[in-house]
Design an enzyme around this catalytic site. Sequence first.
Site, PDB file in Angstrom:
ATOM      1  N   TYR A 108       0.861  -1.200   0.000  1.00 56.83           N
ATOM      2  CA  TYR A 108       0.000   0.000   0.000  1.00 56.83           C
ATOM      3  C   TYR A 108       0.887   1.238   0.000  1.00 56.83           C
ATOM      4  CZ  TYR A 108      -3.053   3.743   1.556  1.00 56.83           C
ATOM      5  OH  TYR A 108      -3.730   4.926   1.630  1.00 56.83           O
ATOM      6  N   GLU A 196      -3.746   7.569  -3.938  1.00 55.87           N
ATOM      7  CA  GLU A 196      -3.643   6.274  -3.254  1.00 55.87           C
ATOM      8  C   GLU A 196      -3.424   5.147  -4.249  1.00 55.87           C
ATOM      9  OE1 GLU A 196      -6.134   4.668   0.375  1.00 55.87           O
ATOM     10  OE2 GLU A 196      -7.248   4.324  -1.477  1.00 55.87           O
TER      11      GLU A 196
END
Length: 385
Positions: A108, A196
């Site tokens: 991530y 993101e």
Amino acid sequence: MKIHEYQAKQILARYGVRVPRGETAETPAAVRAAAEKLASRVVLKAQIHAGGRGKGGGIKLAASPDEAERLAKDMIGMTLVTPQTGPEGRVVQRLLVEEALDIDRELYLGVVIDRAREAPVLMASTEGGMEIEKVAAEKPEAIFKEYVHPATGLQAFQARSLAFRLGLAGDTHKQAVKFIASLYRAFEGTDASLAEINPLLVTKQGDVLALDAKMNFDDNALYRHPDIQALRDLAEESPLEVEASKYNLNYIKLDGNVGCMVNGAGLAMATMDIIKYAGGTPANFLDVGGGVTEEAVTNAFRILVSDPDVRGALINIFGGIVRCDLIAAGVVKAAKALGTKIPVVIRLEGTNVDRGKDILRESGLDFQPADSMKEAAAKIVALVR
């Protein structure tokens, strides 16, 4: 402002962020053509403004162009329900067709604004493919952060540190450092509020790519980015939110039945809280702002009561720059034009409050006055019940 995954990847690629090869398609035939061009195996990804698509059947792996076309027939036009769409779901209008890659690790990486620190923060985690909120709740030690000073920007050692903490080494580490720097440049260069990558993919060959991408942008900076503003997809937004944006009103639809119209974001949040405290549920966030006109107030009230879920309205105004008489005149005008039948509780305080109360009283309409926020909330919740 939100955009689709494929649009985010196009923007990120311009800043040097590596993304898989892919094309968008709006028909099964176009999906097949894209699959034939890209690879023997492809991934079909529904393009909607919501996460959790895989859980709802919005991401499919196809082993051949034939299978890709067959899957596309079911996916295009489907109503995709995910944890972020609500039970009504979103209709899938297009698919992103991407080459399938050999996955070794899913990580991530994201950039957001930390408003307490007044600085951007890069967040990375080895727990890719999961919602970062869930990771923060269950394994906070798995989230690594680097705060970026707005004046100096991202430093090379910060990117290297994040890559090391993700357990990357050798050429993969070098790719990750470059990837992190490019993502931050994209975040800063587009006035984004969120960039993101989840998951950040490490392939079995050691390559680093953005398997997914999400970007949100600061609405106040869109005048600097007409190219990004042109990416807005109104079909993905609530019709009432689209209508409110025409009048520069800050409106967000919620799932309650008490409509709220307030001036100032802080007062709006407090109003929503006190409705909950009184036992009700707010149907929206609606901030008419500080420089509102009578016309904007009229349209704000119209939008508020246009929501079929709204069974009562609470208008809470603290007049500073905004005059109470202007608010009152706009509400009266809208209520008369619409023939409003739902109960309306109004609390006015501040500039020209006496004149505002006179306008409401002289209107002949059945408005319910209140002298405090607590009284206003209790009244509207009782009337709605």
